[in-house]
Motif scaffolding. Structure first.
Motif, mmCIF file in Angstrom:
data_model
loop_
_atom_site.group_PDB
_atom_site.id
_atom_site.type_symbol
_atom_site.label_atom_id
_atom_site.label_comp_id
_atom_site.label_asym_id
_atom_site.label_seq_id
_atom_site.Cartn_x
_atom_site.Cartn_y
_atom_site.Cartn_z
ATOM 1 N N ALA A 61 1.159 -0.932 0.521
ATOM 2 C CA ALA A 61 -0.437 -0.164 -0.298
ATOM 3 C C ALA A 61 0.723 1.790 0.062
ATOM 4 N N GLN A 62 1.800 0.842 0.737
ATOM 5 C CA GLN A 62 3.153 2.477 1.092
ATOM 6 C C GLN A 62 3.066 2.401 -0.542
ATOM 7 N N ARG A 63 3.651 1.748 -1.376
ATOM 8 C CA ARG A 63 4.723 1.681 -2.158
ATOM 9 C C ARG A 63 3.789 2.183 -3.739
ATOM 10 N N GLY A 64 2.396 1.481 -3.342
ATOM 11 C CA GLY A 64 1.437 1.853 -4.451
ATOM 12 C C GLY A 64 1.333 0.365 -5.803
ATOM 13 N N ALA A 99 -1.065 -1.806 -6.487
ATOM 14 C CA ALA A 99 -1.653 -2.087 -6.861
ATOM 15 C C ALA A 99 -2.067 -4.177 -6.945
ATOM 16 N N TRP A 117 -3.043 5.118 3.663
ATOM 17 C CA TRP A 117 -1.705 4.881 2.899
ATOM 18 C C TRP A 117 -2.191 5.432 1.870
ATOM 19 N N VAL A 118 -2.880 4.700 1.021
ATOM 20 C CA VAL A 118 -3.251 4.179 -0.559
ATOM 21 C C VAL A 118 -3.777 5.636 -0.539
ATOM 22 N N SER A 119 -4.971 6.475 -0.010
ATOM 23 C CA SER A 119 -5.437 7.342 -0.502
ATOM 24 C C SER A 119 -4.551 9.066 0.438
ATOM 25 N N ASN A 161 -1.023 9.181 -0.231
ATOM 26 C CA ASN A 161 -0.116 8.434 -1.290
ATOM 27 C C ASN A 161 -0.827 8.991 -2.885
ATOM 28 N N HIS A 174 -2.891 6.504 -4.620
ATOM 29 C CA HIS A 174 -2.868 5.262 -5.498
ATOM 30 C C HIS A 174 -3.788 4.781 -5.670
ATOM 31 N N ASP A 186 -5.832 2.919 -8.125
ATOM 32 C CA ASP A 186 -5.687 2.038 -8.464
ATOM 33 C C ASP A 186 -5.914 1.047 -6.716
ATOM 34 N N CYS A 187 -4.624 0.764 -6.197
ATOM 35 C CA CYS A 187 -5.353 0.800 -4.360
ATOM 36 C C CYS A 187 -6.563 0.659 -3.580
#
Length: 65
Positions: free
Chosen positions: A17-20, A22, A48-50, A52, A54, A56-57
């Protein structure tokens, strides 16, 4: 699943999630990762995903519940 295995899977989900990543987020969820897991600061995977950007995540997490 043992508690160590669950913890490792949850950690894998957080890192993805931190890295995006998906595809890795989806894989971890499909293998039983807890989508409500939190890091040491209380941040959830969705935070984390929101945070950053991301999208798709975010969609993968929302589909998972």
């Amino acid at each position: 699943m043992s508690s160590d295995a669950q913890e490792n899977l949850n950690r894998e989900l957080l890192v993805a999630a931190q890295r995006g990543a998906a595809d890795k987020v989806v894989s971890a969820i499909q293998r039983g990762a807890d989508v409500d897991t939190q890091d040491g600061n209380g941040n959830t995977v969705l935070i984390w995903v929101s945070h950053n950007g991301h999208a798709d995540c975010v969609l993968a997490l929302l589909k998972a519940g």
